[in-house]
Write an enzyme that holds these catalytic residues in place. Structure first.
Site, PDB file in Angstrom:
ATOM      1  N   GLY A  26      34.329  39.621  38.734  1.00  0.00           N
ATOM      2  CA  GLY A  26      35.735  39.223  38.669  1.00  0.00           C
ATOM      3  C   GLY A  26      36.287  39.420  37.274  1.00  0.00           C
ATOM      4  N   ASN A  27      37.439  38.862  37.022  1.00  0.00           N
ATOM      5  CA  ASN A  27      38.011  38.941  35.677  1.00  0.00           C
ATOM      6  C   ASN A  27      38.834  37.677  35.392  1.00  0.00           C
ATOM      7  OD1 ASN A  27      40.852  39.468  36.515  1.00  0.00           O
ATOM      8  ND2 ASN A  27      39.897  41.294  37.401  1.00  0.00           N
ATOM      9  N   LYS A  28      39.394  37.621  34.193  1.00  0.00           N
ATOM     10  CA  LYS A  28      40.022  36.369  33.743  1.00  0.00           C
ATOM     11  C   LYS A  28      41.449  36.181  34.248  1.00  0.00           C
ATOM     12  CE  LYS A  28      37.543  35.770  29.385  1.00  0.00           C
ATOM     13  NZ  LYS A  28      37.731  35.841  27.922  1.00  0.00           N
TER      14      LYS A  28
END
Ligand code: C5P
Length: 400
Positions: free
Chosen positions: A209-211
């Site tokens: 995932g990412n932020k």
């Protein structure tokens, strides 16, 4: 939207008075100028000093006090003319009855009678009082008088009962307040917005995932809907949706996002691709949770490139206005200009995510607008809601 707007908050005496403090804080945060007027009963629950401190100006309480009349001979007329929006919160059965019948026996009711500005009424009371035919009749009268009455929410009441009568949650109160300052200029416009970071599964419990918080995309969807657009929000995160104009579709992966977008793109006028799409996904997804092996220190996950959703969809453009985002940590403008060309889009909203207050997981953004054959324009650091409002205002004035 609320910046420099003159908002008069009328606080009448019910247990929900303390919630009006949160409303004042939000209004002040949004840079509105807030004048609080309290009835006598309201002052029994919370002191005017608390409201004065939060609103940064003295609270008005009665027609004849030195405070109300010191700088003006007729305070209620001055205040009535100053007001862009009047909010009655909490509105007790008593003040509702007085307004509906034109009774003016204190500063609050007198000023309300003299105010031509829009009025929003937030009733809060015991369920039985709410259901009382006299109260319902008075509410219908307010409706006929073109006041906006926001129905109370159901839930746990101060008396220990469950029922209808609570003030709505603060975010919903603010949505109603914002609505009064937005005109449905995007009515008839169909908008699709993508939001949040994609989640590419490794096994049933893990993902890449990412932020991204999805806040920018959600703000864009909320503001467009408030301006009357029909919005399809394709999102990887769940968030309070402010409007019935928003159709939310929940997705996880880039492939799911692309599939849904391809389906709805032809029937939309605008695409804003605010999602942070993972560039890669695991080649294989394990059916069961991957177990660690004591002899193995290094694990390898083979990754496969995800489609560039924006680049692919822009090949199918007919007359849509297509907007992408560019989050960069260096060379913001040249990189964003390259993206504009490569992805063949109409606009890139670029932000330097290495800067404080800009980018992932914060409530603010500093955006540089990149368009073909135009000089880049940098907007000052502002809240994501304000960025969204500025973007849709730009769209309305220059593209639509
Ligand atoms: O190439 P980059 O990720 O920096 O481009 C950002 C823009 O492209 C964003 O609007 C993002 O939503 C979109 N994008 C996409 N598909 C990808 C990667 C990015 O649609 N695989």
């Amino acid at each position: 939207m609320l910046k420099d707007k003159h908002v008069t908050l009328y606080v009448s005496g019910g247990i929900a008075v303390y919630k009006a403090l949160g409303v004042v804080r939000e209004l002040v945060k949004a840079k509105a100028q807030v004048q609080v007027v309290m009835t006598e009963a309201a002052q029994r629950f919370v002191t005017p000093l608390t409201f004065a401190t939060l609103s940064q100006r003295p609270v008005l309480t009665d027609n004849f006090s030195a405070q109300s009349s010191s700088d003006d001979f007729i305070p209620h007329i001055k205040l009535a003319r100053w007001t862009d929006l009047a909010i009655i919160l909490p509105a007790t059965a008593n003040i509702i009855g007085k307004i509906a019948n034109g009774i003016a026996d204190d500063l609050a009711t007198t000023t309300l009678l003299a105010t031509a500005a829009p009025k929003i009424v937030f009733p809060a009371m015991n369920t039985t009082m709410w259901e009382n035919p006299a109260v319902q009749k008075n509410l219908r009268t307010l409706d006929l008088m073109d006041m906006t009455v926001i129905e109370p929410a159901s839930g746990f009441l101060a008396e220990g009962e469950i029922g209808k009568g609570r003030l709505p949650e603060l975010t919903n109160i603010m949505v109603e307040i914002y609505k009064t300052f937005t005109k449905p200029v995007l009515a008839g416009t169909n908008v699709v917005v993508t939001a949040g970071g994609t989640k590419e599964a490794i096994d049933p419990v893990r993902f890449i995932g990412n932020k991204s918080s999805g806040k920018m995309g959600i703000a864009l969807a909320n503001v467009a809907a408030d301006m009357g657009a029909h919005v399809t929000l394709i999102s990887t995160v769940h968030d309070p949706i402010s409007s019935p104009n928003i159709e939310e579709v929940h997705v996880s992966t880039a492939i799911e996002m692309q599939k849904k977008l391809e389906e709805v793109f032809p029937i939309n006028d605008v695409l804003v691709m605010a999602a942070a799409v993972s560039d890669f996904r695991p080649v294989h997804q394990a059916d069961q949770k991957i177990k660690k092996n004591n002899d193995q220190d290094i694990y390898t996950i083979n990754l496969q490139k995800n489609p560039d959703i924006l680049k692919e969809i822009s090949k199918k453009k007919t007359n849509q206005f297509i907007v992408g985002f560019a989050a960069e940590t260096e060379n913001l403008i040249p990189y964003a200009q390259k993206k504009l060309k490569e992805k063949n889009v109409d606009m890139i909203l670029a932000n330097d995510v290495s800067k404080t207050g800009s980018g992932f997981n914060v409530d603010t953004n500093e955006i540089t607008v990149i368009q073909p054959e135009k000089d880049p324009v940098t907007w000052p650091l502002m809240s994501k809601s304000d960025v969204a409002a500025k973007f849709w205002e730009y769209y309305q004035n220059n593209v639509k």
